[in-house]
Design an enzyme around this catalytic site. Structure first.
Site, PDB file in Angstrom:
ATOM      1  N   ASP A 117      73.355  -0.512 -21.109  1.00  9.58           N
ATOM      2  CA  ASP A 117      74.378  -0.851 -22.090  1.00  9.58           C
ATOM      3  C   ASP A 117      75.687  -0.139 -21.747  1.00  9.58           C
ATOM      4  OD1 ASP A 117      75.043  -1.994 -24.801  1.00  9.58           O
ATOM      5  OD2 ASP A 117      75.405   0.122 -25.213  1.00  9.58           O
ATOM      6  N   GLU A 140      75.631  -3.846 -17.881  1.00 13.38           N
ATOM      7  CA  GLU A 140      76.636  -4.468 -18.742  1.00 13.38           C
ATOM      8  C   GLU A 140      77.956  -3.851 -18.295  1.00 13.38           C
ATOM      9  OE1 GLU A 140      77.328  -5.427 -23.447  1.00 13.38           O
ATOM     10  OE2 GLU A 140      76.873  -3.360 -22.886  1.00 13.38           O
TER      11      GLU A 140
END
Length: 794
Positions: A421, A476
């Site tokens: 993330d 990401e």
């Protein structure tokens, strides 16, 4: 034996615990000064430290002299020096070695807590650590033998409490070991702690030598080539919590096991689990007047501990001090592997639940704040995560911690990979970033904290680690600080990326926006404009149209605007630019024509995802058309908004699930739709409304191509995203004819002419007059797949 002078105040015991600090002035050969913090009243100190006092006079001041003798055996535990490695609590030699890194602490105490004492916020035993004996470098360590049954642990550290210098030491607080393998507090998801406390005391499980007895039954990594993956982004609790799941243990790891066959049916061979590290779902706990329930941290992007699985996703809760929860998650992974499904974990090494300077002291902040977080010279927290703090990922200690953690999940839990993330934070320079800090030598100029690095040490370590190099690594590739690295993330040839540009381009083209035909064609080819120049392949692109944050697929075609009022933030949260189109009317209640167009658009999106080079990712629930009512930021809802609704999937109206299942199966059957390299002109030809004449103009809304496939022969795929229908001319193939296979403008089951469709031959025959003339009629906003078959009439 050393002799120390103890200067005290007669009323010291009446002071608050945070002020009961005494100074011991050394009269031994060591010199110096030792700072001692008295233990709070609800702490029971282990009888392993004998202190005697005698009258003495020094410097004209009458004092007491404390004689600190060598630690003796305690009533419960035998205590010895211990080892500085490995970090964490490690069973060995009939006992447990405890080791934790805290460079800036001046004292450390190991706190042992029974399960019953934890509920009363009490410490069972304290083991003070002698910095001369129990510290090596920046690591505090001790070895204990004794009865650890139902025993937990934590630490108290003393040192500066000086936020302006980046230090938050507080000797009154028991903090978690970052390396704790299970975190124990509350046992039930969403249940408040004692006295309604949302943040009750937490402690780590003390491991034993029997903890590694889980029966993996010979489980081995599946090691699928990444080009063959079909990924499914899933939330463990949300997948089975809805009452219609009819699972025995809804909302748990065992609940997922009960429904794994659904994923198998859909054609998924890899699940990407939203955060399963320990987090506190009560972090945002407050009454939600809009829905009449309570807001919680449902998604879990606010980690407390990176080694512990989320214990409250276990049907066993905190039973057996979390060991049963650990084994339940292992069982889920083992069962997924049995069904040919890999497991990827979504990990959040960009920030933690401790927030900014107003946040709680739980673990990293109390252990050594200035090491684990990016802090400015005056102690402010950098906030590249948008969540109050930023993990100091490229600090030598922190990056080793991250690598240790990832290795643990691969070796102990058999995890097949990780999605990182806000991974761009992991490419930023750490606090105190300079050559000496990182490499031991002064290399180059001093760099500003947070500067993007061309070769980030952490990414280098992960990429070249002998264990981690063999697993899937997905970034990401952006963060909340404005760093956007899709196509440019440092990759060492093995990192993939969530392709946010794919999502945006496909959304624009499918809804009929001018100027995206060429960009859409790049997406269909695996985004060579992003990845080919850097030496990467199509499988380095994780293609997706929808994910957990943003509109669901059904909402993408139902709403022009977000509808986030249930979040309690006056609709100010969530993305404003969704590239969505409601097909003519806002909301679920719409005319028959609009509803038909929406279903067509959903099929268009899914078809484009499955025929694109690269790795497709499906968001949980999109396969049946799950709606969140236009809410594109459902992070705080433990209710139907985030629950997979199995009754909807089973309804006869859920013909979309059939379409998705068959499209996924078709992709896996085709050799040409999961290539290991970018397609060339020998395999792929572009077409327009006429063969070999593609239209890349700004006003073009039509893209078509043929692909040579070693299994299917040749495939024709076309997208007409104009508001006007069109009769297209097909490429001529002497001795063959094109046969209709998929047409998103048709109602189910004729949208996908699988062999079991009733009246299939009649349906195909209805196209004969067009196909005899090498034509095919395409409605507006539709896409088709045709297969080349031998012409029996030729």
């Amino acid at each position: 034996m050393g002799c120390f002078t103890l200067t005290h105040n007669a009323s010291c015991s009446l002071l608050p615990s945070s002020q009961r600090v005494l100074e011991l002035h050394s009269h031994s050969n060591f010199g110096g000064r030792i700072r001692v913090t008295l233990t709070p009243l609800n702490t029971r100190v282990s009888k392993n430290l004998n202190i005697t006092t005698c009258a003495a006079v020094g410097n004209g001041i009458e004092t007491d002299t404390a004689v600190v003798e060598k630690p003796q055996l305690g009533s419960r535990f035998q205590v010895s020096r211990g080892c500085p490695a490995p970090l964490g609590a490690t069973p060995q030699d009939g006992g447990v070695n405890f080791a934790i890194y805290s460079l800036n602490a001046v004292s450390a105490t190991l706190c042992l807590i029974s399960l019953s004492d934890l509920q009363h916020n009490q410490v069972t035993d304290c083991i003070p650590l002698d910095p001369l004996i129990n510290k090596t470098g920046g690591v505090w360590h001790v070895f204990l033998k004794g009865d650890f049954k139902d025993m937990l642990y934590g630490y108290k550290f003393d040192g500066k409490f000086s936020p302006q210098e980046g230090h938050y030491f507080d000797s009154s607080r028991v903090v978690l070991d970052p390396y704790a393998k299970a975190v124990i507090s509350r046992g039930e998801f969403g249940a408040l702690g004692p006295d309604g406390n949302c943040w009750p005391q937490m402690a780590g499980m003390v491991p034993s030598s029997d903890d590694n007895e889980f029966d993996w039954e010979g489980d081995l990594p599946l090691k699928y080539p990444q080009k063959d993956l079909v990924i499914y982004e899933m939330h463990v609790r949300g997948f089975t919590k809805h009452e219609s799941s009819k699972t025995k243990f809804p909302g748990t790891y065992l609940g997922v096991v009960e429904k794994l066959d659904h994923l198998k049916e859909l054609g998924v061979n890899c699940v990407e689990l939203m955060p399963c590290h320990e987090f506190n779902e009560l972090e945002y706990f407050s009454y939600n007047s809009v829905l009449g329930d309570y807001k919680v941290n449902f998604w879990g992007y606010s980690t407390i501990n990176f080694f512990s699985p989320m214990i409250r996703y276990s049907s066993n809760g905190i039973r057996n001090c979390g060991r049963d929860g650990i084994n339940e998650m292992k069982f889920m992974i083992k069962e997924a592997h049995k069904r040919g499904i890999e497991v990827i974990m979504d990990v959040v090494f960009n920030h933690t639940a401790e927030g900014n300077e107003k946040g709680p002291i739980i673990s990293f902040r109390g252990v050594d704040n200035s090491i684990y977080y990016m802090v400015a010279p005056k102690g402010e927290f950098y906030n590249y995560s948008g969540c109050g703090n930023t993990f100091n990922s490229n600090h030598p200690v922190v990056r080793q911690f991250i690598v240790d953690c990832l290795r643990y999940w691969v070796t102990e839990f058999h995890v097949d990979g990780f999605r990182f993330d806000l991974a761009s934070i992991m490419t930023r320079g750490s606090s105190l970033w300079d050559g000496v800090n990182v490499f031991g030598d002064p290399i180059g100029d001093l760099m500003t904290t947070g500067t993007p690095l061309g070769s980030p040490p952490l990414i280098d370590m992960i990429s070249n680690d002998p264990i981690l190099r063999g697993v899937k690594l997905i970034a990401e590739a952006w963060d909340a600080g404005g760093l956007y690295q899709v196509g440019t993330f440092p990759h060492w040839g093995i990192w993939s990326e969530w392709n946010g540009k794919y999502r945006d381009t496909v959304r624009q083209f499918i809804k009929g926006t001018d100027g995206f035909a060429g960009a859409f064609a790049e997406c269909l080819c695996g985004s060579p404009n992003l990845y080919q120049g850097g030496g990467r392949k199509p499988w380095n692109s994780i293609n997706f149209v929808c994910a957990h944050d943003g509109f669901t697929l059904a909402d993408l075609v139902t709403y022009n605007n977000k509808h986030n009022l249930p979040n309690g933030e006056d609709n100010n949260d969530g993305e404003n630019h969704n590239n969505s189109w409601n097909c003519g009317q806002e909301g679920e209640f719409a005319s028959t024509l609009v509803r038909k167009l929406r279903k067509r658009q959903m099929r268009n999106f899914f078809l484009s995802l499955m025929v694109s080079q690269g790795v497709p990712m499906i968001y949980m629930g999109d396969e049946y058309g799950h709606t969140k009512g236009g809410n594109n930021n459902t992070y705080c809802h433990d209710n139907y908004l985030n629950y997979f609704q199995w009754d909807k999937k089973e309804e006869s109206s859920s013909d979309f699930f059939r379409f998705c299942r068959l499209m996924t199966e078709f992709r896996q059957e085709c050799e040409s739709l999961g290539l290991d390299d970018f397609p060339t002109a020998e395999r792929l030809q572009w077409h327009g409304h006429s063969p070999g004449m593609p239209d890349w103009s700004e006003t073009s809304r039509f893209v078509a191509f043929t692909m040579v496939d070693s299994v299917k022969g040749e495939i024709y795929i076309a997208f007409n995203m104009s508001h006007l229908p069109s009769a297209i001319t097909l490429p001529e193939r002497p001795g063959y004819r094109w046969e209709p296979f998929v047409d998103t403008s048709k109602p189910a089951p004729y949208d996908f002419l699988s062999p079991d469709v009733p009246g299939r031959e009649i349906a195909i025959q209805q196209y004969a007059q067009f196909l005899d003339a090498n034509l095919y009629p395409m409605l507006s906003y539709s896409s088709i797949i045709l297969l080349l078959t031998p012409d029996g009439s030729a």
